[in-house]
Design a protein around this motif. Sequence first.
Motif, short mmCIF file in Angstrom:
data_model
loop_
_atom_site.label_atom_id
_atom_site.label_comp_id
_atom_site.label_asym_id
_atom_site.label_seq_id
_atom_site.Cartn_x
_atom_site.Cartn_y
_atom_site.Cartn_z
N UNK A 106 -21.58 30.50 47.84
CA UNK A 106 -20.34 29.59 47.24
C UNK A 106 -18.96 29.87 47.64
N UNK A 107 -18.60 28.56 47.82
CA UNK A 107 -17.00 28.61 48.30
C UNK A 107 -16.22 27.90 47.25
N UNK A 108 -14.79 28.34 47.07
CA UNK A 108 -14.04 27.35 46.26
C UNK A 108 -13.58 26.39 47.15
N UNK A 109 -13.34 25.24 46.57
CA UNK A 109 -13.09 24.02 47.18
C UNK A 109 -12.11 23.20 46.34
N UNK A 110 -11.10 22.74 47.08
CA UNK A 110 -9.82 22.21 46.50
C UNK A 110 -9.90 20.32 46.07
N UNK A 111 -9.15 20.14 45.65
CA UNK A 111 -9.25 18.50 45.68
C UNK A 111 -9.21 17.65 46.87
N UNK A 150 -7.77 25.62 49.71
CA UNK A 150 -7.68 27.13 49.78
C UNK A 150 -7.30 27.39 51.42
N UNK A 151 -7.13 28.66 51.61
CA UNK A 151 -6.79 29.13 52.93
C UNK A 151 -7.65 28.57 54.21
N UNK A 152 -8.97 28.54 53.67
CA UNK A 152 -9.92 28.09 55.05
C UNK A 152 -9.57 26.48 55.33
N UNK A 153 -9.04 25.73 54.33
CA UNK A 153 -8.69 24.31 54.72
C UNK A 153 -9.59 23.40 54.45
N UNK A 154 -9.39 22.17 54.37
CA UNK A 154 -10.03 21.13 53.82
C UNK A 154 -11.40 20.84 54.59
N UNK A 155 -11.16 20.81 56.09
CA UNK A 155 -12.42 20.53 57.02
C UNK A 155 -13.24 21.53 56.44
N UNK A 156 -13.23 22.91 56.55
CA UNK A 156 -14.05 24.06 56.27
C UNK A 156 -14.61 24.05 54.91
N UNK A 173 -5.47 32.01 47.08
CA UNK A 173 -4.39 31.81 48.01
C UNK A 173 -4.28 30.31 48.00
N UNK A 174 -5.04 29.65 46.95
CA UNK A 174 -4.73 28.01 46.96
C UNK A 174 -3.58 27.42 47.07
N UNK A 175 -3.44 26.26 47.80
CA UNK A 175 -2.10 25.40 47.78
C UNK A 175 -2.36 24.65 46.63
N UNK A 176 -1.29 25.04 45.64
CA UNK A 176 -1.27 24.01 44.31
C UNK A 176 -0.40 22.96 44.37
N UNK A 177 -0.90 21.68 43.96
CA UNK A 177 -0.02 20.63 43.99
C UNK A 177 -0.27 20.03 42.60
N UNK A 182 -2.94 21.73 40.35
CA UNK A 182 -4.39 21.88 40.60
C UNK A 182 -4.43 22.57 42.22
N UNK A 183 -5.52 23.20 42.62
CA UNK A 183 -5.70 23.42 44.25
C UNK A 183 -6.11 22.11 44.83
N UNK A 184 -5.09 22.02 45.96
CA UNK A 184 -5.62 20.90 46.80
C UNK A 184 -6.55 21.47 48.06
#
Lengths: 383, 123
Positions: free
Chosen positions: A230-235, A38-44, A23-27, A34-36
């Motif tokens: 482990x969580x997925x983390x975006x840019x 995921x649904x949990x958001x940058x702060x999380x 569910x990443x937002x790709x940019x 690339x994933x900027x």
Amino acid sequence: MADATVAGDLKKTPLYDLHVELGARMVPFAGYDMPVQYPSGIMTEHKATRDSAGLFDVSHMGQALLIGPDHATTAKALEALTPSNFVELGFGRQRYTVLLNDEGGIIDDLMVSRPLDPAQDGTLMLVVNAACKDGDYAHIAANLPDNVTLQIIEDRALIAVQGPLAVEAVAAHAPAAAELGFMSAAPMEFDGIAVHMARAGYTGEDGVEMSVPAGAAEAIARALLADDRVSPIGLGARDSLRLEAGLCLYGHDIDQSTSPVEGNITFCMQKRRREEGGFPGAERIQSELKDGPGRIRIGLKLEGRAPAREGAEIRLPEGGPVGTLTSGGFAPTLGAPIAMGYVATEHSKPGTKLELIVRGKALPAEVIEMPFVPNRYYRKPKT
Amino acid sequence: MTTYYTKDHEWIAVEGDTATVGVTDYAQSQLGDVVFVELPEVGKTLAQGDEAAVVESVKAASEVYAPIDGDVAEANDALADEPAKVNEDPEGTAWFIKLTITNKDQLSDLMDEAAYKSYVAGL
């Protein structure tokens, strides 16, 4: 707000399908989709990395080998382009460096490691920035002696796992990872897959960056993400994490005009190189080391809640301009805005009060020591 | 009370001559975690399309434009202390400003809820 994303000519990493599935937002970033976040958001995501572990797809970065007849020859070839000591880099050791232009400005920053296996000696492994890789490769290739060649690696992905529980999570699949010292690297197996593991990263946390076969990247990422730690983390969080760690983003905090002395990254210059010179722009860099640079990169903490961004003017309180911000944003760990920028050296002392001009308003800020958040790199216990 | 929407993902709840303006749930989901909101001074006169507010997320600053002409009658100062309310309750307690409407004709160009929903669905 509706920023249309042109996905036409963008390259995809081997983990693209997994990002979309998560569910990443790709940019678009450096020519890649690339994933900027995921649904949990940058702060999380940011906090998950600081509290537990985050997985980052950094496969867009450039991986390459410098191959020569013996270590000294290859190391000297790289020393001719950088201000770091590679001749004395130990087996299985990694070092941060910069490619310099003839004026002592920075073409790119990169990580270099020497193979652990003496049988592979004469090879150095490079990891360069995605946006710079074509230029870096052309520059390096054009400046190598005849007996050293640059081999670009296209068939490997790069996965970073960062955070206080990162190495534990990785070691469940690659036990040898737990034995690595900070800024060390070694070949090892991850669930039976041959990977190259380095204990380093771009977040200020303990963790690893592993070079893996492209075809195995998804299996490795899935194995790690199956671990609750482990969580997925975006840019997006990658940027806020590195900013808190006081680390430079190439093209923003350092570039072709800034020297490593101005950039406040002289830790990449070991003693022998500082004294001997023999790198591009040595005259400028050695004179800046001796007399101090005219401007220098500093960290700033803002007093209010409003962030100041790259490009904001830095002024003396009630006075004139003394510099410009090169990065700025909100630090989730501190719950406050922070920034980096260049100021005339006489205003760079921690505690100096400055103002940042945002939308015509002067925001009060203070020079503080970096990193903004203490780093927690792994230190091997003394035995 | 009638609620209108803009293509810039603002909602405008009109009651008499007063319009309460905020950003939609779609807008907050695109912005990500909001860390700061800059609101206009009470009394400021805004023309349609003027910058009315700035929303800062961890990553970037985004402008919010005045959806219609009006004078700022009230600004939601609670957002200064709790900017995250924009993510939690964008179409309720996290309203941005109340405008005294000066050109009601502009409302007819805005979308109603059904039109906005289908607009977002098409993005």
